[in-house]
Write an enzyme that holds these catalytic residues in place. Sequence first.
Site, PDB file in Angstrom:
ATOM      1  N   THR A   1      71.896 -15.282  47.286  1.00 53.80           N
ATOM      2  CA  THR A   1      73.213 -14.752  47.659  1.00 53.80           C
ATOM      3  C   THR A   1      74.251 -15.864  47.775  1.00 53.80           C
ATOM      4  O   THR A   1      73.910 -17.009  48.095  1.00 53.80           O
ATOM      5  CB  THR A   1      73.096 -14.021  49.013  1.00 53.80           C
ATOM      6  OG1 THR A   1      74.400 -13.762  49.519  1.00 53.80           O
ATOM      7  CG2 THR A   1      72.348 -14.837  50.053  1.00 53.80           C
ATOM      8  N   ASP A   2      75.520 -15.498  47.568  1.00 56.56           N
ATOM      9  CA  ASP A   2      76.599 -16.474  47.760  1.00 56.56           C
ATOM     10  C   ASP A   2      76.733 -16.883  49.226  1.00 56.56           C
ATOM     11  O   ASP A   2      77.361 -17.895  49.542  1.00 56.56           O
ATOM     12  CB  ASP A   2      77.934 -15.926  47.226  1.00 56.56           C
ATOM     13  CG  ASP A   2      78.397 -14.635  47.901  1.00 56.56           C
ATOM     14  OD1 ASP A   2      77.680 -14.112  48.771  1.00 56.56           O
ATOM     15  OD2 ASP A   2      79.497 -14.155  47.538  1.00 56.56           O
ATOM     16  N   GLU A   3      76.127 -16.082  50.128  1.00 59.71           N
ATOM     17  CA  GLU A   3      76.277 -16.406  51.564  1.00 59.71           C
ATOM     18  C   GLU A   3      75.611 -17.723  51.940  1.00 59.71           C
ATOM     19  O   GLU A   3      75.870 -18.270  53.011  1.00 59.71           O
ATOM     20  CB  GLU A   3      75.709 -15.275  52.430  1.00 59.71           C
ATOM     21  CG  GLU A   3      76.475 -13.995  52.245  1.00 59.71           C
ATOM     22  CD  GLU A   3      76.285 -12.991  53.369  1.00 59.71           C
ATOM     23  OE1 GLU A   3      75.785 -13.357  54.439  1.00 59.71           O
ATOM     24  OE2 GLU A   3      76.660 -11.832  53.145  1.00 59.71           O
TER      25      GLU A   3
ATOM     26  N   TYR B   1      70.634 -14.393  58.683  1.00 56.47           N
ATOM     27  CA  TYR B   1      70.303 -13.884  57.338  1.00 56.47           C
ATOM     28  C   TYR B   1      70.543 -14.963  56.286  1.00 56.47           C
ATOM     29  O   TYR B   1      69.647 -15.299  55.497  1.00 56.47           O
ATOM     30  CB  TYR B   1      71.149 -12.643  57.011  1.00 56.47           C
ATOM     31  CG  TYR B   1      71.218 -12.339  55.529  1.00 56.47           C
ATOM     32  CD1 TYR B   1      70.088 -11.869  54.849  1.00 56.47           C
ATOM     33  CD2 TYR B   1      72.393 -12.549  54.797  1.00 56.47           C
ATOM     34  CE1 TYR B   1      70.137 -11.611  53.480  1.00 56.47           C
ATOM     35  CE2 TYR B   1      72.445 -12.285  53.431  1.00 56.47           C
ATOM     36  CZ  TYR B   1      71.319 -11.814  52.778  1.00 56.47           C
ATOM     37  OH  TYR B   1      71.365 -11.570  51.421  1.00 56.47           O
TER      38      TYR B   1
ATOM     39  N   LYS C   1      67.969 -17.089  53.737  1.00 53.55           N
ATOM     40  CA  LYS C   1      68.063 -17.089  52.269  1.00 53.55           C
ATOM     41  C   LYS C   1      68.208 -18.528  51.750  1.00 53.55           C
ATOM     42  O   LYS C   1      67.641 -18.889  50.714  1.00 53.55           O
ATOM     43  CB  LYS C   1      69.258 -16.240  51.796  1.00 53.55           C
ATOM     44  CG  LYS C   1      69.143 -14.756  52.094  1.00 53.55           C
ATOM     45  CD  LYS C   1      68.021 -14.060  51.342  1.00 53.55           C
ATOM     46  CE  LYS C   1      68.276 -13.937  49.862  1.00 53.55           C
ATOM     47  NZ  LYS C   1      67.182 -13.153  49.184  1.00 53.55           N
TER      48      LYS C   1
HETATM   49  P1  NAD Z   1      67.882  -3.825  50.447  1.00 56.18           P
HETATM   50  O1  NAD Z   1      67.816  -4.092  51.903  1.00 56.18           O
HETATM   51  O2  NAD Z   1      68.565  -2.600  49.954  1.00 56.18           O
HETATM   52  O3  NAD Z   1      66.409  -3.808  49.837  1.00 56.18           O
HETATM   53  C1  NAD Z   1      65.405  -4.711  50.217  1.00 56.18           C
HETATM   54  C2  NAD Z   1      64.071  -4.143  49.797  1.00 56.18           C
HETATM   55  O4  NAD Z   1      63.048  -5.079  50.188  1.00 56.18           O
HETATM   56  C3  NAD Z   1      63.715  -2.809  50.471  1.00 56.18           C
HETATM   57  O5  NAD Z   1      63.214  -1.904  49.525  1.00 56.18           O
HETATM   58  C4  NAD Z   1      62.643  -3.182  51.492  1.00 56.18           C
HETATM   59  O6  NAD Z   1      61.712  -2.139  51.729  1.00 56.18           O
HETATM   60  C5  NAD Z   1      61.985  -4.362  50.787  1.00 56.18           C
HETATM   61  N1  NAD Z   1      61.281  -5.258  51.730  1.00 56.18           N
HETATM   62  C6  NAD Z   1      61.740  -5.739  52.918  1.00 56.18           C
HETATM   63  N2  NAD Z   1      60.800  -6.523  53.489  1.00 56.18           N
HETATM   64  C7  NAD Z   1      59.744  -6.559  52.632  1.00 56.18           C
HETATM   65  C8  NAD Z   1      58.481  -7.217  52.650  1.00 56.18           C
HETATM   66  N3  NAD Z   1      58.107  -7.985  53.688  1.00 56.18           N
HETATM   67  N4  NAD Z   1      57.644  -7.042  51.606  1.00 56.18           N
HETATM   68  C9  NAD Z   1      57.990  -6.237  50.560  1.00 56.18           C
HETATM   69  N5  NAD Z   1      59.163  -5.581  50.497  1.00 56.18           N
HETATM   70  C10 NAD Z   1      60.045  -5.748  51.523  1.00 56.18           C
HETATM   71  O7  NAD Z   1      68.532  -5.130  49.825  1.00 56.18           O
HETATM   72  P2  NAD Z   1      69.421  -5.307  48.510  1.00 56.18           P
HETATM   73  O8  NAD Z   1      70.837  -5.160  48.880  1.00 56.18           O
HETATM   74  O9  NAD Z   1      68.847  -4.513  47.409  1.00 56.18           O
HETATM   75  O10 NAD Z   1      69.170  -6.861  48.227  1.00 56.18           O
HETATM   76  C11 NAD Z   1      68.109  -7.286  47.384  1.00 56.18           C
HETATM   77  C12 NAD Z   1      68.145  -8.803  47.302  1.00 56.18           C
HETATM   78  O11 NAD Z   1      69.405  -9.231  46.796  1.00 56.18           O
HETATM   79  C13 NAD Z   1      67.987  -9.480  48.666  1.00 56.18           C
HETATM   80  O12 NAD Z   1      67.174 -10.605  48.490  1.00 56.18           O
HETATM   81  C14 NAD Z   1      69.403  -9.904  49.040  1.00 56.18           C
HETATM   82  O13 NAD Z   1      69.375 -11.067  49.811  1.00 56.18           O
HETATM   83  C15 NAD Z   1      70.005 -10.169  47.672  1.00 56.18           C
HETATM   84  N6  NAD Z   1      71.458  -9.960  47.540  1.00 56.18           N
HETATM   85  C16 NAD Z   1      72.035  -8.807  47.968  1.00 56.18           C
HETATM   86  C17 NAD Z   1      73.398  -8.616  47.751  1.00 56.18           C
HETATM   87  C18 NAD Z   1      74.096  -7.344  48.195  1.00 56.18           C
HETATM   88  O14 NAD Z   1      75.315  -7.281  48.154  1.00 56.18           O
HETATM   89  N7  NAD Z   1      73.392  -6.312  48.593  1.00 56.18           N
HETATM   90  C19 NAD Z   1      74.167  -9.602  47.120  1.00 56.18           C
HETATM   91  C20 NAD Z   1      73.523 -10.782  46.705  1.00 56.18           C
HETATM   92  C21 NAD Z   1      72.159 -10.942  46.901  1.00 56.18           C
HETATM   93  O1  DAU Z   2      77.725 -11.742  49.638  1.00 57.16           O
HETATM   94  C1  DAU Z   2      76.463 -11.197  49.384  1.00 57.16           C
HETATM   95  C2  DAU Z   2      75.972 -10.483  50.623  1.00 57.16           C
HETATM   96  O2  DAU Z   2      76.755  -9.306  50.745  1.00 57.16           O
HETATM   97  C3  DAU Z   2      74.482 -10.139  50.557  1.00 57.16           C
HETATM   98  O3  DAU Z   2      73.753 -11.327  50.552  1.00 57.16           O
HETATM   99  C4  DAU Z   2      74.077  -9.282  51.768  1.00 57.16           C
HETATM  100  O4  DAU Z   2      72.724  -8.872  51.607  1.00 57.16           O
HETATM  101  C5  DAU Z   2      74.964  -8.057  51.802  1.00 57.16           C
HETATM  102  O5  DAU Z   2      74.658  -7.275  52.949  1.00 57.16           O
HETATM  103  C6  DAU Z   2      76.434  -8.465  51.825  1.00 57.16           C
HETATM  104  O6  DAU Z   2      76.770  -9.109  53.089  1.00 57.16           O
HETATM  105  P1  DAU Z   2      78.131  -8.783  53.868  1.00 57.16           P
HETATM  106  O7  DAU Z   2      77.952  -9.119  55.286  1.00 57.16           O
HETATM  107  O8  DAU Z   2      79.295  -9.370  53.151  1.00 57.16           O
HETATM  108  O9  DAU Z   2      78.167  -7.182  53.624  1.00 57.16           O
HETATM  109  P2  DAU Z   2      78.529  -5.964  54.587  1.00 57.16           P
HETATM  110  O10 DAU Z   2      78.585  -4.750  53.713  1.00 57.16           O
HETATM  111  O11 DAU Z   2      77.654  -5.912  55.795  1.00 57.16           O
HETATM  112  O12 DAU Z   2      79.994  -6.310  55.069  1.00 57.16           O
HETATM  113  C7  DAU Z   2      81.051  -6.521  54.138  1.00 57.16           C
HETATM  114  C8  DAU Z   2      82.291  -6.880  54.923  1.00 57.16           C
HETATM  115  O13 DAU Z   2      82.718  -5.721  55.663  1.00 57.16           O
HETATM  116  C9  DAU Z   2      82.067  -7.966  55.949  1.00 57.16           C
HETATM  117  O14 DAU Z   2      83.222  -8.779  56.026  1.00 57.16           O
HETATM  118  C10 DAU Z   2      81.883  -7.211  57.264  1.00 57.16           C
HETATM  119  C11 DAU Z   2      82.748  -5.972  57.075  1.00 57.16           C
HETATM  120  N1  DAU Z   2      82.278  -4.745  57.738  1.00 57.16           N
HETATM  121  C12 DAU Z   2      80.975  -4.373  57.537  1.00 57.16           C
HETATM  122  C13 DAU Z   2      80.480  -3.232  58.130  1.00 57.16           C
HETATM  123  C14 DAU Z   2      79.030  -2.814  57.934  1.00 57.16           C
HETATM  124  C15 DAU Z   2      83.123  -3.984  58.509  1.00 57.16           C
HETATM  125  O15 DAU Z   2      84.320  -4.312  58.666  1.00 57.16           O
HETATM  126  N2  DAU Z   2      82.649  -2.847  59.095  1.00 57.16           N
HETATM  127  C16 DAU Z   2      81.344  -2.447  58.962  1.00 57.16           C
HETATM  128  O16 DAU Z   2      80.957  -1.403  59.552  1.00 57.16           O
END
Ligand code: NAD
Ligand code: DAU
Length: 338
Positions: free
Chosen positions: A125-127, A153, A157
């Site tokens: 992730t970019d985070e 988190y 990562k």
């Molecule tokens: P998500 O939370 O929707 O899905 C995560 C999945 O992992 C779930 O199906 C969960 O059951 C499974 N899981 C959790 N713990 C586990 C374990 N111990 N063993 C096996 N499976 C397990 O997450 P997502 O948004 O699909 O993110 C997927 C990946 O992409 C993550 O690594 C996250 O850090 C990364 N990522 C997410 C975003 C985003 O915006 N959502 C952006 C950049 C990177």
């Molecule tokens: O940048 C990549 C990341 O993006 C991934 O690595 C993470 O897995 C993914 O959850 C996401 O992280 P963020 O914290 O950016 O996403 P989130 O959707 O939780 O929040 C997006 C923005 O919105 C953040 O600035 C917090 C704000 N927010 C979020 C929630 C849930 C609110 O203002 N209200 C809310 O209820």
Amino acid sequence: MKLLVTGGAGFIGNNFIYVQLDRHPERELVCLDKLTYAGNLESLGPALERPNVKFIRGDIADREEMDAVIAQERPDVVVNFAAESHVDRSITDPAVFLRTNVMGTQVLLDTCRIYGVQRFHQVSTDEVYGDLPLDRPELAFTEDTPLAPSSPYSASKAAADLLCQAYHRTYGLPITISRCSNNYGPYQFPEKLIPLMILEALGDRPLPVYGQGLNVRDWLYVTDHCRAIDLILEAGQPGQVYNIGGYGERRNIDVVKAVLAQLDKPESLISFVEDRKGHDLRYAIDPALIQRELGWRPETSFDEGLKKTIQWYLDNRSWLEHIVDGSWQDRVERDRIG
Ligand code: NAD
Ligand code: DAU
């Protein structure tokens, strides 16, 4: 070619499986997932009917289990999506983030090394780069930006990324890492900003915006992310990190207003609430490397992607209801799925 997709029942993992089936219908896919609250096999329904797709319920942090799975399946490639992914949850309960995101990645790296897996791809992730100031719009994260994670988190990562790089250097394990910006699209669990706002707006409930809603995220439609990972598996250089982002910066408040406008709901539903602890101000990805080396380009604009996403949630109310009322999780336990 056989791929083991860990975390494939989660949001990005299951979209990735559909993208794989579309682009490489001949590939064998094994989806391994623990089915935590965020994993949902309903999302994979049609995919699991294909003869070349298999599901295994498993925990990436369980060494014996992972050893047995990799010994039996002998995948050519492992793509690791499995993670605890929600920043707010990591602030209230960091321990499970370290177990899954750090120890789980290490277990996978070890088993891939033992069984000579040809590529381990870590979905990061970019985070991991921390945040950027709001008043320097010219700044963006490159692959050389130092790691400076802010939340438990993102720290977990970053630790996993460093382990991947250490296994490449020390053992010659052929790893790649992608660091993507915020994804949105179908099948995203409604704890993340966009699906949560859709859910609350549909129910005419207050939409909780942290602080003043001025924090900026760089949004990418999920299938654009999945295509980028596919290209990295095809042509990426072992050891390399690739940033993925589509110049989709938006302030949170503008995202929330766009959701309300598309659903024809009033802005009076917006409710400014207490800010997230340590809230990152701004993310922005410079995707020049993946564009130059692998020819990747985002295909979906934010306006188009948001429209498709909202329509998907409107068309899949039962998916949303089952996740919100917990009936999907009840089925996992009742039917002993996996
Ligand atoms: P998500 O939370 O929707 O899905 C995560 C999945 O992992 C779930 O199906 C969960 O059951 C499974 N899981 C959790 N713990 C586990 C374990 N111990 N063993 C096996 N499976 C397990 O997450 P997502 O948004 O699909 O993110 C997927 C990946 O992409 C993550 O690594 C996250 O850090 C990364 N990522 C997410 C975003 C985003 O915006 N959502 C952006 C950049 C990177
Ligand atoms: O940048 C990549 C990341 O993006 C991934 O690595 C993470 O897995 C993914 O959850 C996401 O992280 P963020 O914290 O950016 O996403 P989130 O959707 O939780 O929040 C997006 C923005 O919105 C953040 O600035 C917090 C704000 N927010 C979020 C929630 C849930 C609110 O203002 N209200 C809310 O209820």
